[in-house]
Design a protein around this motif. Structure first.
Motif, PDB file in Angstrom:
ATOM      1  N   PRO A 241      25.064 -42.186 118.373  1.00 19.62           N
ATOM      2  CA  PRO A 241      25.687 -41.208 117.479  1.00 19.62           C
ATOM      3  C   PRO A 241      27.062 -41.689 117.009  1.00 19.62           C
ATOM      4  CG  PRO A 241      24.883 -40.177 119.501  1.00 19.62           C
ATOM      5  CD  PRO A 241      24.855 -41.647 119.730  1.00 19.62           C
ATOM      6  N   VAL A 242      27.246 -41.687 115.702  1.00 18.17           N
ATOM      7  CA  VAL A 242      28.539 -41.974 115.093  1.00 18.17           C
ATOM      8  C   VAL A 242      28.995 -40.646 114.483  1.00 18.17           C
ATOM      9  CG1 VAL A 242      29.790 -43.342 113.384  1.00 18.17           C
ATOM     10  CG2 VAL A 242      27.882 -44.352 114.649  1.00 18.17           C
ATOM     11  N   ILE A 243      29.894 -39.971 115.179  1.00 21.26           N
ATOM     12  CA  ILE A 243      30.278 -38.603 114.834  1.00 21.26           C
ATOM     13  C   ILE A 243      31.474 -38.641 113.888  1.00 21.26           C
ATOM     14  CG2 ILE A 243      30.983 -36.367 115.736  1.00 21.26           C
ATOM     15  CD1 ILE A 243      29.757 -37.289 118.455  1.00 21.26           C
ATOM     16  N   TRP A 244      31.265 -38.137 112.677  1.00 17.45           N
ATOM     17  CA  TRP A 244      32.339 -38.030 111.696  1.00 17.45           C
ATOM     18  C   TRP A 244      32.686 -36.561 111.521  1.00 17.45           C
ATOM     19  CZ3 TRP A 244      29.948 -41.695 107.434  1.00 17.45           C
ATOM     20  CH2 TRP A 244      30.047 -43.025 107.896  1.00 17.45           C
ATOM     21  N   THR A 245      33.983 -36.250 111.535  1.00 17.32           N
ATOM     22  CA  THR A 245      34.413 -34.865 111.429  1.00 17.32           C
ATOM     23  C   THR A 245      35.298 -34.689 110.202  1.00 17.32           C
ATOM     24  OG1 THR A 245      36.442 -35.131 112.750  1.00 17.32           O
ATOM     25  CG2 THR A 245      34.387 -34.703 113.934  1.00 17.32           C
ATOM     26  N   GLU A 246      35.234 -33.491 109.623  1.00 12.52           N
ATOM     27  CA  GLU A 246      36.085 -33.163 108.488  1.00 12.52           C
ATOM     28  C   GLU A 246      36.511 -31.715 108.601  1.00 12.52           C
ATOM     29  OE1 GLU A 246      36.074 -34.387 103.938  1.00 12.52           O
ATOM     30  OE2 GLU A 246      34.534 -32.868 104.345  1.00 12.52           O
ATOM     31  N   GLY A 247      37.800 -31.486 108.467  1.00 12.13           N
ATOM     32  CA  GLY A 247      38.351 -30.152 108.643  1.00 12.13           C
ATOM     33  C   GLY A 247      39.093 -30.066 109.960  1.00 12.13           C
ATOM     34  N   THR A 248      40.092 -29.202 110.025  1.00 11.99           N
ATOM     35  CA  THR A 248      40.958 -29.123 111.202  1.00 11.99           C
ATOM     36  C   THR A 248      40.171 -28.823 112.470  1.00 11.99           C
ATOM     37  OG1 THR A 248      42.770 -28.335 109.798  1.00 11.99           O
ATOM     38  CG2 THR A 248      42.984 -27.988 112.161  1.00 11.99           C
ATOM     39  N   SER A 249      39.298 -27.834 112.437  1.00  7.94           N
ATOM     40  CA  SER A 249      38.579 -27.420 113.643  1.00  7.94           C
ATOM     41  C   SER A 249      37.488 -28.397 114.042  1.00  7.94           C
ATOM     42  CB  SER A 249      37.971 -26.031 113.439  1.00  7.94           C
ATOM     43  OG  SER A 249      38.973 -25.070 113.217  1.00  7.94           O
ATOM     44  N   ALA A 250      36.965 -29.138 113.079  1.00  4.89           N
ATOM     45  CA  ALA A 250      35.847 -30.033 113.395  1.00  4.89           C
ATOM     46  C   ALA A 250      36.280 -31.203 114.267  1.00  4.89           C
ATOM     47  CB  ALA A 250      35.221 -30.547 112.105  1.00  4.89           C
ATOM     48  N   GLY A 251      37.549 -31.617 114.182  1.00  2.00           N
ATOM     49  CA  GLY A 251      38.019 -32.761 114.969  1.00  2.00           C
ATOM     50  C   GLY A 251      37.819 -32.568 116.461  1.00  2.00           C
ATOM     51  N   PRO A 252      38.415 -31.507 117.068  1.00  3.31           N
ATOM     52  CA  PRO A 252      38.202 -31.304 118.505  1.00  3.31           C
ATOM     53  C   PRO A 252      36.756 -31.013 118.857  1.00  3.31           C
ATOM     54  CG  PRO A 252      39.437 -29.483 117.536  1.00  3.31           C
ATOM     55  CD  PRO A 252      39.380 -30.557 116.511  1.00  3.31           C
ATOM     56  N   ALA A 253      36.000 -30.380 117.956  1.00  4.65           N
ATOM     57  CA  ALA A 253      34.581 -30.130 118.224  1.00  4.65           C
ATOM     58  C   ALA A 253      33.820 -31.446 118.332  1.00  4.65           C
ATOM     59  CB  ALA A 253      33.979 -29.250 117.130  1.00  4.65           C
ATOM     60  N   GLY A 254      34.138 -32.405 117.459  1.00  2.96           N
ATOM     61  CA  GLY A 254      33.481 -33.708 117.521  1.00  2.96           C
ATOM     62  C   GLY A 254      33.829 -34.462 118.785  1.00  2.96           C
ATOM     63  N   ARG A 255      35.097 -34.421 119.182  1.00  2.00           N
ATOM     64  CA  ARG A 255      35.491 -35.105 120.419  1.00  2.00           C
ATOM     65  C   ARG A 255      34.861 -34.438 121.637  1.00  2.00           C
ATOM     66  NH1 ARG A 255      40.005 -35.587 116.996  1.00  2.00           N
ATOM     67  NH2 ARG A 255      40.960 -33.626 117.637  1.00  2.00           N
ATOM     68  N   ARG A 256      34.738 -33.129 121.606  1.00  2.00           N
ATOM     69  CA  ARG A 256      34.054 -32.403 122.672  1.00  2.00           C
ATOM     70  C   ARG A 256      32.575 -32.831 122.741  1.00  2.00           C
ATOM     71  NH1 ARG A 256      33.135 -28.884 127.098  1.00  2.00           N
ATOM     72  NH2 ARG A 256      31.255 -27.708 126.668  1.00  2.00           N
ATOM     73  N   PHE A 257      31.936 -32.970 121.582  1.00  2.00           N
ATOM     74  CA  PHE A 257      30.527 -33.371 121.531  1.00  2.00           C
ATOM     75  C   PHE A 257      30.343 -34.753 122.147  1.00  2.00           C
ATOM     76  CE2 PHE A 257      26.727 -34.329 118.542  1.00  2.00           C
ATOM     77  CZ  PHE A 257      25.835 -33.957 119.523  1.00  2.00           C
ATOM     78  N   ALA A 258      31.224 -35.691 121.818  1.00  2.00           N
ATOM     79  CA  ALA A 258      31.122 -37.034 122.382  1.00  2.00           C
ATOM     80  C   ALA A 258      31.282 -37.007 123.895  1.00  2.00           C
ATOM     81  CB  ALA A 258      32.175 -37.947 121.753  1.00  2.00           C
ATOM     82  N   ALA A 259      32.218 -36.195 124.400  1.00  2.00           N
ATOM     83  CA  ALA A 259      32.416 -36.093 125.845  1.00  2.00           C
ATOM     84  C   ALA A 259      31.201 -35.474 126.523  1.00  2.00           C
ATOM     85  CB  ALA A 259      33.669 -35.278 126.140  1.00  2.00           C
ATOM     86  N   ALA A 260      30.613 -34.449 125.902  1.00  2.00           N
ATOM     87  CA  ALA A 260      29.432 -33.801 126.479  1.00  2.00           C
ATOM     88  C   ALA A 260      28.233 -34.733 126.486  1.00  2.00           C
ATOM     89  CB  ALA A 260      29.104 -32.523 125.704  1.00  2.00           C
ATOM     90  N   LEU A 261      28.054 -35.524 125.429  1.00  2.00           N
ATOM     91  CA  LEU A 261      26.950 -36.482 125.393  1.00  2.00           C
ATOM     92  C   LEU A 261      27.087 -37.496 126.525  1.00  2.00           C
ATOM     93  CD1 LEU A 261      26.632 -37.190 121.556  1.00  2.00           C
ATOM     94  CD2 LEU A 261      24.957 -36.030 123.004  1.00  2.00           C
ATOM     95  N   ALA A 262      28.306 -37.940 126.784  1.00  2.00           N
ATOM     96  CA  ALA A 262      28.515 -38.937 127.842  1.00  2.00           C
ATOM     97  C   ALA A 262      28.277 -38.338 129.218  1.00  2.00           C
ATOM     98  CB  ALA A 262      29.929 -39.500 127.739  1.00  2.00           C
ATOM     99  N   GLU A 263      28.877 -37.176 129.484  1.00  2.00           N
ATOM    100  CA  GLU A 263      28.804 -36.616 130.840  1.00  2.00           C
ATOM    101  C   GLU A 263      27.479 -35.945 131.149  1.00  2.00           C
ATOM    102  OE1 GLU A 263      31.243 -33.637 133.885  1.00  2.00           O
ATOM    103  OE2 GLU A 263      31.974 -33.941 131.841  1.00  2.00           O
ATOM    104  N   LEU A 264      26.930 -35.216 130.184  1.00  2.00           N
ATOM    105  CA  LEU A 264      25.713 -34.450 130.447  1.00  2.00           C
ATOM    106  C   LEU A 264      24.449 -35.251 130.188  1.00  2.00           C
ATOM    107  CD1 LEU A 264      26.712 -31.011 128.872  1.00  2.00           C
ATOM    108  CD2 LEU A 264      27.096 -31.845 131.196  1.00  2.00           C
ATOM    109  N   ALA A 265      24.430 -36.017 129.096  1.00  2.00           N
ATOM    110  CA  ALA A 265      23.215 -36.741 128.703  1.00  2.00           C
ATOM    111  C   ALA A 265      23.271 -38.225 129.002  1.00  2.00           C
ATOM    112  CB  ALA A 265      22.947 -36.527 127.213  1.00  2.00           C
ATOM    113  N   GLY A 266      24.428 -38.732 129.416  1.00  2.00           N
ATOM    114  CA  GLY A 266      24.555 -40.164 129.695  1.00  2.00           C
ATOM    115  C   GLY A 266      24.403 -41.014 128.455  1.00  2.00           C
ATOM    116  N   ARG A 267      24.855 -40.509 127.309  1.00  2.00           N
ATOM    117  CA  ARG A 267      24.704 -41.211 126.038  1.00  2.00           C
ATOM    118  C   ARG A 267      26.072 -41.585 125.472  1.00  2.00           C
ATOM    119  NH1 ARG A 267      19.615 -40.874 123.634  1.00  2.00           N
ATOM    120  NH2 ARG A 267      18.112 -40.271 125.237  1.00  2.00           N
TER     121      ARG A 267
END
Length: 375
Positions: A241-267
């Motif tokens: 996954p190459v997560i691109w974010t746009e908009g103020t709120s989307a930035g932390p949501a994208g970083r949260r998604f990357a952290a969740a993929l790593a910790e929960l799914a091992g991706r």
């Protein structure tokens, strides 16, 4: 390998969900309401702060504290700097972690401590250090924990963490959906009282309602073809996954998604904000991980080979700053490299609501990917 048949079998999903991650995602709205009630019981709404703090310092272990600091910093904007105090230690264990206040911290600063554990001696020592410096201390942690006693000794404010009975059996994953909202909600109420952001009780109730709506759309009983979270999980199978974010709120949501993929799914996942992401990841999309890349013989036998890992762009969008958007350019760049693209955009609403929707949808996707891939 992703077992896509499991995604449309609610009973199998429930059996595979040994960490109660899916239940935590589904109950996020209820968790917000419980956490808001705990904040009110602790006296948050009766606080009368003497102006805004000079700086907000946030301490806590793991991805949950990192995400909370990121979200609060984004919502507060330039009104007061939000700094996460990174721990030091020889291992990520409760007894090994230590935190230190910066040398400039003093009586005009606010220390927020967030932890789903509460047994970390380093956080108790930090609360005592803050008391000696004159910092105001607020902590959100499980009740009857050593940290609660330390905060009481520092004349700080302690808010008990909203937990569920099924979470008491084993340690909580820092990226678990329920953990984030249990820690974040009381701090939103605190910073609302200080005037750093707007999160009155009615706004938190709207957040809970939006989370309930996402749970209805993304729940395990909803088939993959009409479930955006299941669809995204299936699309990310065997992808980088190459997560691109746009908009103020989307930035932390994208970083949260990357952290969740790593910790929960091992991706693994990469995350960047538009428009800079287009230059940062251009070579990546054109390289050996591109969807069209096949460096070896096309006619070789692939039966016993693991699927090749190829990039897939995930575009998370909120309201673009100033109405300008790089989304069309992003789509053109991805398609020019034969890279598939998935898009998520919240429905209209306040900043907290749209942020909650993006986080909830990506949380569901990370959980489904974890369960269907046996992580």
């Amino acid at each position: 390998m992703l077992d896509e048949s499991l995604l449309d079998t609610p009973e199998a999903l429930a059996e595979a969900d040994r960490r109660a991650l899916l239940r935590g995602a589904a109950e996020a709205g209820a968790r917000v309401r419980t956490a808001a009630r705990h904040a009110a019981e602790a006296g948050v709404h009766d606080l009368k702060p003497d102006g805004r703090p000079r700086a907000i310092l946030i301490a806590g272990p793991g991805a949950a504290a990192t995400c909370v600091a990121d979200l609060l910093g984004t919502l507060a904007g330039a009104s007061s700097p939000v700094t996460r105090l990174a721990p030091t230690g020889v291992a990520p264990a409760a007894g090994a972690l230590r935190w230190e206040l910066p040398g400039w911290a003093g009586s005009v600063d606010l220390l927020l401590i967030t932890t789903p554990d509460g047994t970390e001696p380093g956080l108790s020592l930090l609360a005592e250090q803050a008391y000696r410096r004159g910092c105001t201390v607020v902590a959100v942690a499980p009740t009857r924990s050593p940290l609660s006693e330390a905060v009481d000794g520092a004349h700080g404010l302690f808010v008990r963490m909203a937990t569920a009975p099924y979470e008491h059996d084993e340690p909580l994953a820092a990226s678990a959906p329920g953990v984030l909202w249990a820690l974040l909600t009381p701090l939103l109420a605190i910073l609302d009282r200080t005037g750093l952001l707007s999160a009155p009780p009615e706004a938190l109730e709207k957040v809970a309602d939006r989370l309930d709506q996402v749970a209805e759309r993304c729940g395990p009983a909803v088939a993959t073809y009409s479930n955006p979270a299941k669809t995204l999980a299936a699309e990310l199978a065997d992808s980088l996954p190459v997560i691109w974010t746009e908009g103020t709120s989307a930035g932390p949501a994208g970083r949260r998604f990357a952290a969740a993929l790593a910790e929960l799914a091992g991706r693994p996942a990469l995350v960047s904000e538009l428009p800079e992401a287009l230059a940062e990841h251009n070579a990546l999309l054109a390289g050996p991980l591109a969807a069209s890349a096949d460096p070896d013989d096309f006619f070789r036998d692939r039966v016993d080979e693991a699927p090749a890992l190829h990039t897939r762009v995930v575009l998370l969008r909120d309201r673009p700053i100033g109405g300008l958007t790089a989304a069309p350019t992003a789509r053109d760049l991805a398609l020019s490299h034969d890279t598939p693209i998935s898009e998520l955009e919240p429905e209209e609403g306040g900043e907290l609501e749209t942020l909650a929707e993006l986080i909830a949808m990506t949380d569901f996707a990370a959980v489904y990917l974890a369960l269907a891939s046996g992580a």
